[in-house]
Design a protein around this motif. Structure first.
Motif, PDB file in Angstrom:
ATOM      1  N   LEU A 150      66.271  45.465  14.844  1.00 26.09           N
ATOM      2  CA  LEU A 150      66.780  44.114  15.119  1.00 26.09           C
ATOM      3  C   LEU A 150      67.726  44.108  16.319  1.00 26.09           C
ATOM      4  N   MET A 151      68.521  45.164  16.462  1.00 23.91           N
ATOM      5  CA  MET A 151      69.402  45.263  17.624  1.00 23.91           C
ATOM      6  C   MET A 151      68.576  45.482  18.891  1.00 23.91           C
ATOM      7  N   ASP A 152      67.487  46.269  18.791  1.00 29.02           N
ATOM      8  CA  ASP A 152      66.599  46.470  19.937  1.00 29.02           C
ATOM      9  C   ASP A 152      65.977  45.143  20.388  1.00 29.02           C
ATOM     10  N   TRP A 153      65.692  44.260  19.432  1.00 29.05           N
ATOM     11  CA  TRP A 153      65.134  42.944  19.749  1.00 29.05           C
ATOM     12  C   TRP A 153      66.203  42.026  20.340  1.00 29.05           C
ATOM     13  N   GLY A 154      67.462  42.416  20.213  1.00 23.75           N
ATOM     14  CA  GLY A 154      68.548  41.614  20.757  1.00 23.75           C
ATOM     15  C   GLY A 154      68.941  40.438  19.883  1.00 23.75           C
ATOM     16  N   ILE A 155      68.598  40.493  18.588  1.00 23.65           N
ATOM     17  CA  ILE A 155      68.929  39.363  17.705  1.00 23.65           C
ATOM     18  C   ILE A 155      69.969  39.705  16.644  1.00 23.65           C
ATOM     19  N   GLU A 214      61.600  38.868  24.216  1.00 21.06           N
ATOM     20  CA  GLU A 214      61.270  40.229  23.787  1.00 21.06           C
ATOM     21  C   GLU A 214      59.771  40.401  23.584  1.00 21.06           C
ATOM     22  N   ARG A 215      59.117  39.397  23.008  1.00 20.55           N
ATOM     23  CA  ARG A 215      57.655  39.484  22.831  1.00 20.55           C
ATOM     24  C   ARG A 215      56.963  39.504  24.189  1.00 20.55           C
ATOM     25  N   ARG A 216      57.487  38.758  25.129  1.00 19.45           N
ATOM     26  CA  ARG A 216      56.940  38.772  26.487  1.00 19.45           C
ATOM     27  C   ARG A 216      57.022  40.188  27.045  1.00 19.45           C
ATOM     28  N   ARG A 217      58.189  40.806  26.909  1.00 24.17           N
ATOM     29  CA  ARG A 217      58.381  42.159  27.435  1.00 24.17           C
ATOM     30  C   ARG A 217      57.470  43.174  26.745  1.00 24.17           C
ATOM     31  N   ARG A 218      57.314  43.056  25.443  1.00 21.32           N
ATOM     32  CA  ARG A 218      56.546  44.027  24.666  1.00 21.32           C
ATOM     33  C   ARG A 218      55.041  43.783  24.690  1.00 21.32           C
ATOM     34  N   GLU A 219      54.623  42.534  24.828  1.00 19.53           N
ATOM     35  CA  GLU A 219      53.207  42.218  24.674  1.00 19.53           C
ATOM     36  C   GLU A 219      52.542  41.688  25.945  1.00 19.53           C
ATOM     37  N   ILE A 220      53.136  40.688  26.569  1.00 19.68           N
ATOM     38  CA  ILE A 220      52.495  40.039  27.708  1.00 19.68           C
ATOM     39  C   ILE A 220      52.556  40.908  28.964  1.00 19.68           C
ATOM     40  N   GLU A 221      53.722  41.447  29.281  1.00 19.69           N
ATOM     41  CA  GLU A 221      53.849  42.249  30.498  1.00 19.69           C
ATOM     42  C   GLU A 221      52.909  43.464  30.509  1.00 19.69           C
ATOM     43  N   PRO A 222      52.787  44.223  29.404  1.00 17.63           N
ATOM     44  CA  PRO A 222      51.846  45.357  29.431  1.00 17.63           C
ATOM     45  C   PRO A 222      50.380  44.914  29.606  1.00 17.63           C
ATOM     46  N   ILE A 223      50.001  43.795  28.996  1.00 19.42           N
ATOM     47  CA  ILE A 223      48.611  43.363  29.125  1.00 19.42           C
ATOM     48  C   ILE A 223      48.335  42.877  30.543  1.00 19.42           C
ATOM     49  N   PHE A 275      43.382  37.670  32.801  1.00 23.43           N
ATOM     50  CA  PHE A 275      44.596  37.863  33.585  1.00 23.43           C
ATOM     51  C   PHE A 275      45.214  36.515  33.943  1.00 23.43           C
ATOM     52  N   ASP A 276      44.385  35.590  34.433  1.00 20.91           N
ATOM     53  CA  ASP A 276      44.883  34.263  34.807  1.00 20.91           C
ATOM     54  C   ASP A 276      45.502  33.543  33.609  1.00 20.91           C
ATOM     55  N   PHE A 277      44.826  33.612  32.467  1.00 21.26           N
ATOM     56  CA  PHE A 277      45.348  32.977  31.250  1.00 21.26           C
ATOM     57  C   PHE A 277      46.667  33.630  30.833  1.00 21.26           C
ATOM     58  N   SER A 278      46.698  34.958  30.813  1.00 26.57           N
ATOM     59  CA  SER A 278      47.914  35.681  30.415  1.00 26.57           C
ATOM     60  C   SER A 278      49.063  35.386  31.370  1.00 26.57           C
ATOM     61  N   LEU A 279      48.759  35.240  32.646  1.00 23.77           N
ATOM     62  CA  LEU A 279      49.787  34.910  33.626  1.00 23.77           C
ATOM     63  C   LEU A 279      50.362  33.519  33.361  1.00 23.77           C
ATOM     64  N   LYS A 280      49.516  32.574  32.979  1.00 24.99           N
ATOM     65  CA  LYS A 280      49.988  31.227  32.638  1.00 24.99           C
ATOM     66  C   LYS A 280      50.883  31.275  31.396  1.00 24.99           C
ATOM     67  N   VAL A 281      50.480  32.055  30.406  1.00 26.21           N
ATOM     68  CA  VAL A 281      51.305  32.220  29.201  1.00 26.21           C
ATOM     69  C   VAL A 281      52.641  32.843  29.581  1.00 26.21           C
ATOM     70  N   ASP A 282      52.600  33.870  30.424  1.00 17.27           N
ATOM     71  CA  ASP A 282      53.818  34.538  30.870  1.00 17.27           C
ATOM     72  C   ASP A 282      54.745  33.561  31.591  1.00 17.27           C
ATOM     73  N   ASN A 283      54.197  32.756  32.467  1.00 15.04           N
ATOM     74  CA  ASN A 283      55.008  31.776  33.198  1.00 15.04           C
ATOM     75  C   ASN A 283      55.605  30.736  32.255  1.00 15.04           C
ATOM     76  N   THR A 284      54.832  30.315  31.264  1.00 12.10           N
ATOM     77  CA  THR A 284      55.327  29.344  30.281  1.00 12.10           C
ATOM     78  C   THR A 284      56.478  29.934  29.473  1.00 12.10           C
TER      79      THR A 284
END
Length: 165
Positions: A64-69, A99-108, A137-146
């Protein structure tokens, strides 16, 4: 419904919700308990309240501390460490999204960018591969930007956007 029954029901439901979001159930239950706590709690108090082992509580508090919450606090004259979480739901949602962006979206995004440089003998297969992974990639980039806009936004902006949709 009595307070203790409602509290236990909430902790169980938050644990189930957390596991549906990809967070371990115990981690979500500890977070729920900290959300409801009026004062920071020690690991021992969490263990007693949730009937969990020391190792399980300590491991999930670190997560939980790693998640920053969840943050660790110290009380003057006490050797024990205490733990608390923010009560602002908006801040919590933004932190979890970040945190989910960092762990899931950025690697994909990285992987999808890497696999675009592909060669092969069968041009039809390579073209189809590039099209599908490029679309992803385009879809994931839109999700990342959102998500990026959401985590940097204030509550009013987000709700105005939802009302337009």
């Amino acid at each position: 419904m009595e307070y203790l029954e409602a509290k236990n029901k909430f902790i169980q439901a938050w644990g189930t919700l957390g596991s549906n979001w990809g967070i371990n159930k115990v981690m979500a239950q500890i977070h729920a308990l900290l959300l409801l706590a009026t004062e920071p709690l020690s690991a021992e108090e969490i263990m007693e309240e949730l009937q969990m082992s020391r190792g399980n509580v300590n491991m999930n508090l670190r997560a939980l501390m790693d998640w920053g919450i969840v943050k660790k606090e110290f009380k003057i004259g006490e050797r024990r460490e205490y733990f608390s979480t923010g009560k602002d739901v908006w801040d919590l949602a933004k932190q979890v999204s970040k945190e989910r962006r960092r762990r899931e979206i950025e690697p994909i995004l990285k992987m999808l960018g890497d696999v675009q440089v592909v060669n092969g003998e069968n041009k039809k297969e390579v073209d189809e591969f590039k099209k599908v992974t490029g679309d992803l990639f385009d879809f994931s980039l839109k999700v990342d930007n959102t998500i990026d806009k959401f985590t940097k936004s204030d509550q009013n902006w987000f709700f105005k956007l939802l009302l337009k949709i």
